[in-house]
Design an enzyme around this catalytic site. Structure first.
Site, PDB file in Angstrom:
ATOM      1  N   SER A 174       0.848  -1.186   0.000  1.00 38.72           N
ATOM      2  CA  SER A 174       0.000   0.000   0.000  1.00 38.72           C
ATOM      3  C   SER A 174       0.888   1.242   0.000  1.00 38.72           C
ATOM      4  CB  SER A 174      -0.893   0.006   1.244  1.00 38.72           C
ATOM      5  OG  SER A 174      -1.752  -1.111   1.238  1.00 38.72           O
TER       6      SER A 174
ATOM      7  N   ASP B   7      -0.100  -4.183   3.854  1.00 40.35           N
ATOM      8  CA  ASP B   7      -0.583  -2.875   4.307  1.00 40.35           C
ATOM      9  C   ASP B   7       0.554  -1.880   4.511  1.00 40.35           C
ATOM     10  OD1 ASP B   7      -3.364  -3.452   4.400  1.00 40.35           O
ATOM     11  OD2 ASP B   7      -3.095  -4.497   6.304  1.00 40.35           O
ATOM     12  N   SER B   8       1.810  -2.352   4.521  1.00 38.61           N
ATOM     13  CA  SER B   8       2.953  -1.459   4.723  1.00 38.61           C
ATOM     14  C   SER B   8       2.897  -0.298   3.747  1.00 38.61           C
ATOM     15  CB  SER B   8       4.266  -2.219   4.545  1.00 38.61           C
ATOM     16  OG  SER B   8       4.429  -3.144   5.575  1.00 38.61           O
ATOM     17  N   GLY B   9       3.152   0.905   4.270  1.00 38.49           N
ATOM     18  CA  GLY B   9       3.077   2.116   3.463  1.00 38.49           C
ATOM     19  C   GLY B   9       1.745   2.823   3.579  1.00 38.49           C
TER      20      GLY B   9
END
Length: 194
Positions: free
Chosen positions: A27, A139-141
């Site tokens: 993300s 989901d990182s970012g």
């Protein structure tokens, strides 16, 4: 995001899905009309040789998030969102982003689960102490939004996601605001805070 629901179509207008040649990668969060934050590429360019600011095609459906004017308060109810897996132990990627409300936790609560974590790392911890709601792989970012402001960037957390007593860890955007504004203004020589 595990333990959440499909986001309302109007609330994820700053959230993007980043794809590479092999498919979905992670993300990202739009912070102005031209600049996209992708956790490893934007906030930590010192750790990478290739500092990327990704081009964004403008549209009326895109609305960037506001950078924080002050740090968030412990106990704040914050919103997480992302295109990551919605199941904690196996990869199940959704067709639409998922969102959930979680709480900003005190550093002491974070230290219980993560002894190596401290204020010197410029991070925030957020989650639900009993578990069940968390950001997850992919989901990182993505953003941690508290009081309408972009306060955190999804960084890392437990496996499986949503484990009781092990909150998610987020890069604390407030500590990088001056540097981010310098980069947006075109000052590529700006030094990222340690």
């Amino acid at each position: 995001v595990v333990g959440g629901d499909e986001c309302n179509i109007n609330e994820h207008r700053s959230l993007v899905a980043i794809f590479v040649s092999t498919g979905f990668f992670c993300s990202g969060t739009l912070i102005n009309q031209e600049v996209l934050n992708q956790e490893d590429k934007f906030i930590c360019p010192n750790x990478k040789k290739n500092n990327e600011v990704l081009d964004v095609t403008n549209s009326e459906n895109i609305v960037p998030l506001s950078l924080p004017s002050s740090p968030p308060s412990v106990g704040s109810v914050c919103r997480i969102m992302g295109w990551g897996t919605i199941t904690p132990e196996k990869k199940t990627y959704p067709n639409v982003p998922h969102c959930a409300n979680i709480n900003l936790l005190d550093d002491a609560e974070c230290h219980v689960g993560y002894e190596r974590q401290g204020k010197e790392y410029r991070t925030l911890c957020a989650g639900v102490v009993q578990g069940g709601k968390d950001t997850c792989q992919g989901d990182s970012g993505g953003p941690l939004i508290c009081n309408g402001q972009f306060q955190g960037i999804v960084s890392w957390g437990p496996h499986p996601c949503g484990h009781p007593g092990e909150p998610g860890v987020y890069t604390k955007v407030f500590d990088y605001t001056e540097w981010i504004q310098s980069i947006i203004a075109g000052n590529t020589a700006a030094t990222c805070p340690p």
